[in-house]
Scaffold this motif. Sequence first.
Motif, PDB file in Angstrom:
ATOM      1  N   VAL A  62       0.991  -0.931  -0.125  1.00  0.00           N
ATOM      2  CA  VAL A  62       0.185   0.039   0.049  1.00  0.00           C
ATOM      3  C   VAL A  62       0.698   1.251  -0.322  1.00  0.00           C
ATOM      4  CG1 VAL A  62      -1.494   1.199   1.459  1.00  0.00           C
ATOM      5  CG2 VAL A  62      -1.895  -1.546   1.246  1.00  0.00           C
ATOM      6  N   GLY A  77      -4.602   2.569   0.862  1.00  0.00           N
ATOM      7  CA  GLY A  77      -5.565   2.330   1.974  1.00  0.00           C
ATOM      8  C   GLY A  77      -6.946   1.991   1.624  1.00  0.00           C
ATOM      9  N   SER A  81      -8.708  -0.896   0.028  1.00  0.00           N
ATOM     10  CA  SER A  81      -9.978  -2.087   0.250  1.00  0.00           C
ATOM     11  C   SER A  81     -11.022  -1.970  -0.434  1.00  0.00           C
ATOM     12  CB  SER A  81      -9.868  -1.219   1.689  1.00  0.00           C
ATOM     13  OG  SER A  81     -11.201  -1.935   2.000  1.00  0.00           O
TER      14      SER A  81
END
Length: 153
Positions: A62, A77, A81
């Motif tokens: 990330v 992030g 996700s």
Amino acid sequence: MDDRLNKQNDAEAARALAVAAELRAVVGRLIRRLREQADAGDLSSSQKSVLLHLEREGTATVTALARAQDMRPQSMGAIVSTLETAGLVQGAPDPNDGRRTILSLTAACRDLITAGRAARQDWLFRAIQTNLDREEQEQLAVAIGLLKRLAAA
């Protein structure tokens, strides 16, 4: 003599400027048409950028993705996700540092990318074949060589 040369240089510069503006506009329209051919669903430009980065560069964390996209790791992030939830990206522990997660594209994502490229290639092939005669196709082939030189400049 110098005055005539200056006028010729000015005319050539004006022509090059006009060609540059027209080329930029036409390339932009062509890119939009190609994008229309392979709908990437509801992915944002940031999400698409992450997927293309992973495809081009391979696995990444990330943090590395955030650095490459010039954004905060927290923002990256959230993007990652969403991509994981959509089944496009998967994470695995870094074999060298178990605290880090190495991200990669899923097989489903690779299939999606391949299908999108095939759809764009097919559209472009059909557009060339349908709208350009043989002589125009040959002119286009020559123009592609010129565009390659410009892209490498």
